[in-house]
Design a protein around this motif. Structure first.
Motif, PDB file in Angstrom:
ATOM      1  N   LEU A  69      25.823 115.757  48.670  1.00 45.56           N
ATOM      2  CA  LEU A  69      25.282 115.595  47.313  1.00 45.56           C
ATOM      3  C   LEU A  69      25.641 114.240  46.726  1.00 45.56           C
ATOM      4  CD1 LEU A  69      25.921 119.218  46.064  1.00 45.56           C
ATOM      5  CD2 LEU A  69      23.684 118.149  46.427  1.00 45.56           C
ATOM      6  N   GLU A  70      26.808 113.724  47.073  1.00 47.61           N
ATOM      7  CA  GLU A  70      27.185 112.383  46.620  1.00 47.61           C
ATOM      8  C   GLU A  70      26.256 111.340  47.238  1.00 47.61           C
ATOM      9  OE1 GLU A  70      31.061 109.453  46.137  1.00 47.61           O
ATOM     10  OE2 GLU A  70      31.264 111.292  47.306  1.00 47.61           O
ATOM     11  N   LEU A  71      25.975 111.483  48.530  1.00 45.11           N
ATOM     12  CA  LEU A  71      25.032 110.574  49.195  1.00 45.11           C
ATOM     13  C   LEU A  71      23.637 110.648  48.569  1.00 45.11           C
ATOM     14  CD1 LEU A  71      25.891 111.052  52.980  1.00 45.11           C
ATOM     15  CD2 LEU A  71      26.202 108.981  51.613  1.00 45.11           C
ATOM     16  N   ALA A  72      23.277 111.834  48.117  1.00 48.04           N
ATOM     17  CA  ALA A  72      21.958 112.037  47.513  1.00 48.04           C
ATOM     18  C   ALA A  72      21.901 111.508  46.085  1.00 48.04           C
ATOM     19  CB  ALA A  72      21.603 113.524  47.531  1.00 48.04           C
ATOM     20  N   GLY A  73      23.049 111.113  45.530  1.00 48.49           N
ATOM     21  CA  GLY A  73      23.074 110.613  44.162  1.00 48.49           C
ATOM     22  C   GLY A  73      23.036 111.715  43.124  1.00 48.49           C
ATOM     23  N   GLU A  74      23.442 112.912  43.528  1.00 53.68           N
ATOM     24  CA  GLU A  74      23.436 114.076  42.633  1.00 53.68           C
ATOM     25  C   GLU A  74      24.836 114.292  42.057  1.00 53.68           C
ATOM     26  OE1 GLU A  74      20.804 115.839  41.687  1.00 53.68           O
ATOM     27  OE2 GLU A  74      19.460 114.633  42.915  1.00 53.68           O
ATOM     28  N   GLY A  75      25.198 113.453  41.091  1.00 54.28           N
ATOM     29  CA  GLY A  75      26.545 113.477  40.537  1.00 54.28           C
ATOM     30  C   GLY A  75      26.941 114.794  39.905  1.00 54.28           C
ATOM     31  N   ASP A  76      26.044 115.388  39.129  1.00 54.72           N
ATOM     32  CA  ASP A  76      26.392 116.642  38.465  1.00 54.72           C
ATOM     33  C   ASP A  76      26.564 117.785  39.461  1.00 54.72           C
ATOM     34  OD1 ASP A  76      26.476 115.490  35.965  1.00 54.72           O
ATOM     35  OD2 ASP A  76      24.426 116.054  35.434  1.00 54.72           O
ATOM     36  N   MET A  77      25.702 117.841  40.468  1.00 54.74           N
ATOM     37  CA  MET A  77      25.835 118.888  41.496  1.00 54.74           C
ATOM     38  C   MET A  77      27.110 118.670  42.298  1.00 54.74           C
ATOM     39  SD  MET A  77      22.073 119.466  43.013  1.00 54.74           S
ATOM     40  CE  MET A  77      20.950 120.578  42.228  1.00 54.74           C
ATOM     41  N   SER A 105      35.594 115.449  40.727  1.00 53.18           N
ATOM     42  CA  SER A 105      34.453 116.048  40.036  1.00 53.18           C
ATOM     43  C   SER A 105      34.140 115.286  38.749  1.00 53.18           C
ATOM     44  CB  SER A 105      34.706 117.527  39.736  1.00 53.18           C
ATOM     45  OG  SER A 105      35.551 117.695  38.634  1.00 53.18           O
ATOM     46  N   LEU A 106      35.159 114.773  38.089  1.00 53.70           N
ATOM     47  CA  LEU A 106      34.938 114.003  36.865  1.00 53.70           C
ATOM     48  C   LEU A 106      34.357 112.625  37.146  1.00 53.70           C
ATOM     49  CD1 LEU A 106      38.198 114.820  34.895  1.00 53.70           C
ATOM     50  CD2 LEU A 106      35.882 115.544  34.323  1.00 53.70           C
ATOM     51  N   ARG A 107      34.678 112.081  38.283  1.00 60.80           N
ATOM     52  CA  ARG A 107      34.262 110.719  38.627  1.00 60.80           C
ATOM     53  C   ARG A 107      32.749 110.541  38.607  1.00 60.80           C
ATOM     54  NH1 ARG A 107      33.012 108.552  43.685  1.00 60.80           N
ATOM     55  NH2 ARG A 107      33.602 110.509  44.675  1.00 60.80           N
ATOM     56  N   LEU A 108      32.003 111.512  39.104  1.00 67.04           N
ATOM     57  CA  LEU A 108      30.562 111.332  39.262  1.00 67.04           C
ATOM     58  C   LEU A 108      29.698 112.090  38.254  1.00 67.04           C
ATOM     59  CD1 LEU A 108      30.325 111.445  43.142  1.00 67.04           C
ATOM     60  CD2 LEU A 108      30.101 109.465  41.678  1.00 67.04           C
ATOM     61  N   VAL A 109      30.310 112.720  37.273  1.00 66.03           N
ATOM     62  CA  VAL A 109      29.518 113.464  36.292  1.00 66.03           C
ATOM     63  C   VAL A 109      28.604 112.495  35.558  1.00 66.03           C
ATOM     64  CG1 VAL A 109      29.606 114.839  34.185  1.00 66.03           C
ATOM     65  CG2 VAL A 109      31.234 115.252  35.993  1.00 66.03           C
ATOM     66  N   GLU A 110      27.317 112.809  35.556  1.00 66.33           N
ATOM     67  CA  GLU A 110      26.340 111.924  34.926  1.00 66.33           C
ATOM     68  C   GLU A 110      26.324 112.067  33.410  1.00 66.33           C
ATOM     69  OE1 GLU A 110      22.708 112.898  36.936  1.00 66.33           O
ATOM     70  OE2 GLU A 110      23.539 112.305  38.872  1.00 66.33           O
ATOM     71  N   LYS A 111      26.432 113.290  32.916  1.00 68.25           N
ATOM     72  CA  LYS A 111      26.431 113.550  31.479  1.00 68.25           C
ATOM     73  C   LYS A 111      27.656 114.394  31.134  1.00 68.25           C
ATOM     74  CE  LYS A 111      21.416 113.442  31.234  1.00 68.25           C
ATOM     75  NZ  LYS A 111      20.201 114.193  30.942  1.00 68.25           N
ATOM     76  N   PRO A 112      28.813 113.733  30.976  1.00 74.01           N
ATOM     77  CA  PRO A 112      30.047 114.493  30.736  1.00 74.01           C
ATOM     78  C   PRO A 112      30.040 115.200  29.380  1.00 74.01           C
ATOM     79  CG  PRO A 112      30.463 112.132  30.593  1.00 74.01           C
ATOM     80  CD  PRO A 112      29.039 112.305  31.021  1.00 74.01           C
ATOM     81  N   THR A 113      30.635 116.373  29.373  1.00 76.79           N
ATOM     82  CA  THR A 113      30.831 117.110  28.125  1.00 76.79           C
ATOM     83  C   THR A 113      31.948 116.426  27.348  1.00 76.79           C
ATOM     84  OG1 THR A 113      32.507 118.573  29.060  1.00 76.79           O
ATOM     85  CG2 THR A 113      30.190 119.286  29.259  1.00 76.79           C
ATOM     86  N   ILE A 114      32.184 116.855  26.138  1.00 74.75           N
ATOM     87  CA  ILE A 114      33.253 116.269  25.327  1.00 74.75           C
ATOM     88  C   ILE A 114      34.611 116.469  26.008  1.00 74.75           C
ATOM     89  CG2 ILE A 114      33.545 118.287  23.842  1.00 74.75           C
ATOM     90  CD1 ILE A 114      33.864 114.664  22.671  1.00 74.75           C
ATOM     91  N   THR A 115      34.821 117.637  26.588  1.00 74.54           N
ATOM     92  CA  THR A 115      36.081 117.904  27.295  1.00 74.54           C
ATOM     93  C   THR A 115      36.235 116.967  28.486  1.00 74.54           C
ATOM     94  OG1 THR A 115      35.953 120.219  26.633  1.00 74.54           O
ATOM     95  CG2 THR A 115      37.440 119.686  28.443  1.00 74.54           C
ATOM     96  N   GLN A 116      35.155 116.779  29.241  1.00 76.87           N
ATOM     97  CA  GLN A 116      35.210 115.882  30.397  1.00 76.87           C
ATOM     98  C   GLN A 116      35.462 114.439  29.967  1.00 76.87           C
ATOM     99  OE1 GLN A 116      31.395 117.077  31.923  1.00 76.87           O
ATOM    100  NE2 GLN A 116      32.325 118.255  33.592  1.00 76.87           N
ATOM    101  N   ARG A 117      34.871 114.034  28.855  1.00 68.63           N
ATOM    102  CA  ARG A 117      35.108 112.670  28.359  1.00 68.63           C
ATOM    103  C   ARG A 117      36.572 112.486  27.951  1.00 68.63           C
ATOM    104  NH1 ARG A 117      30.291 111.925  24.219  1.00 68.63           N
ATOM    105  NH2 ARG A 117      30.061 114.127  24.606  1.00 68.63           N
ATOM    106  N   ILE A 118      37.133 113.494  27.312  1.00 71.54           N
ATOM    107  CA  ILE A 118      38.545 113.418  26.920  1.00 71.54           C
ATOM    108  C   ILE A 118      39.424 113.343  28.163  1.00 71.54           C
ATOM    109  CG2 ILE A 118      40.446 114.713  25.850  1.00 71.54           C
ATOM    110  CD1 ILE A 118      38.316 115.749  23.806  1.00 71.54           C
ATOM    111  N   MET A 119      39.129 114.187  29.166  1.00 67.19           N
ATOM    112  CA  MET A 119      39.914 114.159  30.418  1.00 67.19           C
ATOM    113  C   MET A 119      39.819 112.793  31.089  1.00 67.19           C
ATOM    114  SD  MET A 119      41.575 116.933  31.067  1.00 67.19           S
ATOM    115  CE  MET A 119      41.879 116.761  32.805  1.00 67.19           C
TER     116      MET A 119
END
Length: 129
Positions: A69-77, A105-119
């Motif tokens: 999935l990383e190779l496919a560019g699917e960050g959220d998946m 998992s946080l490294r490639l999140v395309e649209k991070p939630t507020i919690t993910q942004r804080i982390m």
């Protein structure tokens, strides 16, 4: 259709049937050079193994799915698969490995939630390791 069948069987509590439904799905998408669906097929296989409580096999498949999935560019998946692997590792007492999966998992999140942004922020300034 087999991937969908696998998900439905797993949700119905039939992990063995879900595992059988995943057989051959990865190869179909691999031949078609469809990395996204290949990664989904591998993660469905991993989920079925997890349903059968074959933890080590499931982790190997989740790692493979995340890489595809990383190779496919699917960050959220990719992120979802890494979080699932982290949960398994945490339940099995492998805390440092679990932590690495959470960071990945946080490294490639395309649209991070507020919690993910804080982390991400806390990790960047060094308060969370």
């Amino acid at each position: 259709m087999k991937n969908n069948q696998s998900v439905a069987l797993l949700q119905a509590g039939n992990a063995k049937g879900a595992l059988q439904a995943t057989e051959g799905t990865e190869e179909i998408f691999k031949k078609a050079n469809d990395l996204k669906r290949q990664g989904i097929a591998v993660s469905n296989h991993a989920a079925a193994l997890e349903g059968l409580r074959k933890w080590d096999e499931a982790l190997v498949e989740y790692d493979r799915a995340a890489s595809i999935l990383e190779l496919a560019g699917e960050g959220d998946m990719h992120s979802m698969v890494r979080k699932t692997a982290a949960n398994i590792k945490l339940k099995r007492g492998r805390i440092s490995e679990s932590q690495m999966d959470v960071y990945d998992s946080l490294r490639l999140v395309e649209k991070p939630t507020i919690t993910q942004r804080i982390m991400k922020f806390l990790m960047r300034i060094g308060l969370v390791r």
